[in-house]
Scaffold this motif. Structure first.
Motif, short mmCIF file in Angstrom:
data_model
loop_
_atom_site.label_atom_id
_atom_site.label_comp_id
_atom_site.label_asym_id
_atom_site.label_seq_id
_atom_site.Cartn_x
_atom_site.Cartn_y
_atom_site.Cartn_z
N GLU A 9 -22.33 -5.04 -7.00
CA GLU A 9 -23.70 -5.14 -7.53
C GLU A 9 -23.75 -4.60 -8.97
O GLU A 9 -24.45 -5.14 -9.82
N ILE A 10 -22.97 -3.52 -9.20
CA ILE A 10 -22.93 -2.94 -10.55
C ILE A 10 -22.32 -3.96 -11.53
O ILE A 10 -22.85 -4.17 -12.62
N ILE A 11 -21.23 -4.60 -11.07
CA ILE A 11 -20.56 -5.58 -11.95
C ILE A 11 -21.51 -6.72 -12.28
O ILE A 11 -21.62 -7.16 -13.43
N SER A 12 -22.24 -7.19 -11.27
CA SER A 12 -23.16 -8.31 -11.51
C SER A 12 -24.25 -7.88 -12.50
O SER A 12 -24.62 -8.64 -13.40
N GLY A 13 -24.75 -6.64 -12.35
CA GLY A 13 -25.77 -6.13 -13.28
C GLY A 13 -25.22 -6.00 -14.68
O GLY A 13 -25.87 -6.39 -15.67
N TYR A 14 -23.98 -5.47 -14.80
CA TYR A 14 -23.36 -5.29 -16.12
C TYR A 14 -23.15 -6.63 -16.80
O TYR A 14 -23.30 -6.76 -18.01
N THR A 15 -22.77 -7.66 -15.99
CA THR A 15 -22.52 -8.98 -16.59
C THR A 15 -23.82 -9.55 -17.15
O THR A 15 -23.85 -10.09 -18.26
N LYS A 16 -24.90 -9.42 -16.37
CA LYS A 16 -26.20 -9.90 -16.86
C LYS A 16 -26.58 -9.15 -18.13
O LYS A 16 -27.09 -9.72 -19.09
N ALA A 17 -26.33 -7.83 -18.11
CA ALA A 17 -26.74 -6.98 -19.23
C ALA A 17 -25.98 -7.35 -20.50
O ALA A 17 -26.58 -7.42 -21.58
N ILE A 18 -24.66 -7.63 -20.39
CA ILE A 18 -23.90 -7.91 -21.62
C ILE A 18 -24.34 -9.26 -22.19
O ILE A 18 -24.43 -9.45 -23.40
N ASN A 19 -24.66 -10.21 -21.29
CA ASN A 19 -25.14 -11.51 -21.79
C ASN A 19 -26.46 -11.36 -22.53
O ASN A 19 -26.69 -11.96 -23.58
N LYS A 20 -27.34 -10.51 -21.96
CA LYS A 20 -28.64 -10.27 -22.60
C LYS A 20 -28.43 -9.53 -23.93
O LYS A 20 -29.09 -9.81 -24.93
N THR A 21 -27.47 -8.58 -23.93
CA THR A 21 -27.17 -7.80 -25.14
C THR A 21 -26.78 -8.72 -26.28
O THR A 21 -27.23 -8.56 -27.42
#
Length: 551
Positions: free
Chosen positions: A126-138
């Motif tokens: 779940e953390i990895i999925s959140g981080y992936t979304k976050a880096i794309n948004k970043t």
């Protein structure tokens, strides 16, 4: 009769002596701990007030530097998870040449926040999925933060180059960035090709000469060789000359076959010696006839050949490193010939001047080629100790790499942690819109950005919490370009200032790749849930290959 326990489980499958770690506690959190240790070393070197590290490597060479890429390279990190962070730093160093520390420290901050989430019960996936979304948004937000009008720049205008280069050089040599940026910008602009995208970092060389100080540093259009002209050297300076380059040395060639010569009388002996002399003279005369005034040899120069070179007023240089020889040919436009023979007009290079000068007690040969396609320029650095010179060289390298990056993409974002705080604020808002469990991971990702202003402030000895809250306050009221002014902190003024007033900008590509590599490295470490190590092979330890030359 001894009671021996039969192996069971995974032990039956693997050789004895292996190690097997699995589960959150043993594998994931241990990996995160190792990465924390690595970051504890590099983090204090982040930013202009970063501290220096003293590293002594396996060859007993001493490094005193705050350049993260050099530090992690020389540490010989063994732990597999920490190695992933080291590789992220190396990738950043090779791609952009600056920002390795940002990549390593940010990856570690992401992992530390992931550890808190794991302890509260979130699953790594779940953390990895959140981080992936976050880096794309970043990446999306980062594009919006680009300064308007910065995408069109002329890479041959010194002021524009220095604006973009200043931050990278100041992080290595704070307080001296004015002198260094000016030198590096001049050197880069001199060798910039017609199409700036083809700029080659290798064309800006660095010559380190002990003595003097940074203010004695200069730029030479051409090359600086750290050796004297060969021979008794009546000729130490030649202007506007043609150059012949011979790879294998200037000497009579020994034949492959052996022959026996019977000599009956003294006359024959004299004639025998004379023919050798005549042969060498003929070869040297052939070179002179082609119009060359300088001979460059890649190997030894024979006594007799030298005698004739002196007689025909030829200047002889010896360059033993083949890399250096290749660069010399590149600078002068000469073609390296294999054996001593008469060069064709096309094979000759041209130099404006070759002179032997003494700089700080060292005799150096300066090859200037200012006309006709300036291909190589050299920054001559002066400093009081070797380690200072090495550190200056790293700062110059960073500057040159930044120039290469801006030739490809000249967009800039606000520096001095303004971009990071804005990213943190916007990502926080984005996390509230998410509904799944990964919103917690996105919020933590946003929090990780605070590490940069916090570290900058701590390294400068300022109150970090106070500064971060002030920055958030300014950004919330719409001032997206407010960053930390470390110099103001010492005088007690307001620390938060607009970066366009301070003129602190970071290249967009540096930030983009550093954050991307950091997020990738953090996710890679989090994906590991078991570590299986085979027993190390026995036998003697393999020696490291002997120290290579600088190139």
């Amino acid at each position: 009769m001894g009671f021996s326990m039969q192996p069971y489980g995974i032990q039956t499958m693997l050789k004895e002596g292996h190690k097997h770690l699995s589960g959150l506690e043993e594998a994931v959190l241990k990996n995160i701990d190792a990465c924390k240790e690595l970051s504890a070393i590099t983090r204090t070197s982040l930013g202009p007030n970063g501290m220096n590290k003293m590293v002594i490597n396996h060859l007993d060479k001493l490094f005193v530097t705050n350049d993260a890429a050099t530090i992690v390279n020389e540490l010989e990190v063994q732990h597999p998870a920490a190695k992933i962070l080291v590789l992220a730093g190396k990738a950043q160093q090779e791609e952009i040449g600056d920002g390795a520390n940002l990549a390593i420290s940010f990856a570690e901050e992401l992992l530390q926040n992931a550890e808190e989430l794991i302890r509260t019960g979130l699953h790594p996936s779940e953390i990895i999925s959140g981080y992936t979304k976050a880096i794309n948004k970043t990446v999306e937000i980062l594009c919006e933060l680009v300064e308007k009008g910065s995408e069109s720049m002329d890479v041959r205008v010194k002021e524009q180059v220095i604006t973009r280069m200043k931050a990278a050089v100041a992080s290595k040599q704070y307080g001296q960035e004015g002198v260094l940026c000016s030198l590096v910008a001049d050197a880069c602009i001199q060798v910039c090709p017609k199409n700036p995208a083809n700029f080659d970092v290798d064309n800006v060389r660095v010559a380190k000469l002990l003595g003097g100080g940074l203010h004695n540093s200069t730029i030479v259009r051409g090359m600086v060789l750290k050796n004297d002209a060969v021979g008794l050297g009546s000729i130490k300076r030649i202007e506007k000359a043609k150059v012949a380059v011979f790879v294998s040395g200037v000497d009579t060639t020994a034949t492959e076959t052996k022959g026996t010569v019977l000599i009956h009388s003294a006359e024959q002996l004299e004639n025998y010696a004379k023919t050798e002399e005549a042969k060498v003279e003929e070869l040297i005369k052939a070179v002179v006839d082609s119009g060359a005034k300088v001979i460059v040899s890649g190997g030894a120069v024979g006594e007799m050949a030298l005698h004739f070179c002196e007689r025909y007023k030829l200047m002889v240089l010896k360059i033993s490193s083949k890399f250096e020889l290749r660069r010399f040919c590149h600078t002068t436009g000469a073609v390296a010939l294999l054996k001593l023979s008469q060069p064709k007009p096309d094979d000759l290079g041209y130099v404006d001047s070759v002179s032997v000068e003494e700089i700080g007690g060292v005799r150096v040969t300066i090859v200037r080629s200012e006309e006709g396609g300036n291909r190589v320029s050299t920054v001559v650095l002066r400093g009081s100790t070797d380690s200072i010179l090495d550190d200056l060289e790293r700062a110059v390298d960073d500057g040159v790499n930044t120039y290469k990056a801006m030739c490809r993409d000249s967009r800039v974002v606000p520096g001095a942690a303004a971009t990071e705080i804005e990213l943190a604020r916007r990502l926080k808002e984005f996390s509230f819109k998410e509904t799944g469990l990964d919103q917690y991971a996105i919020a933590k990702f946003a929090e990780s950005f605070e590490m940069i202003p916090r570290t900058l402030a701590e390294n400068a000895g300022l109150n970090a919490i106070d500064i971060i809250s002030k920055l958030y306050e300014q950004h919330a009221s719409g001032n997206a370009k407010v960053g930390v002014d470390l110099e103001a902190g010492e005088t007690g003024e307001d620390v938060c200032k607009d970066v366009s007033a301070m003129n602190v900008w970071d290249l967009y590509v540096t930030k983009f790749f550093a954050l991307k590599y950091a997020a990738d490295a953090a996710c890679t470490v989090l994906r590991v849930d078991q570590i299986i190590m085979a027993k190390p092979a026995g036998g003697p330890k393999r020696e490291q290959p002997a120290g290579m030359d600088e190139d």
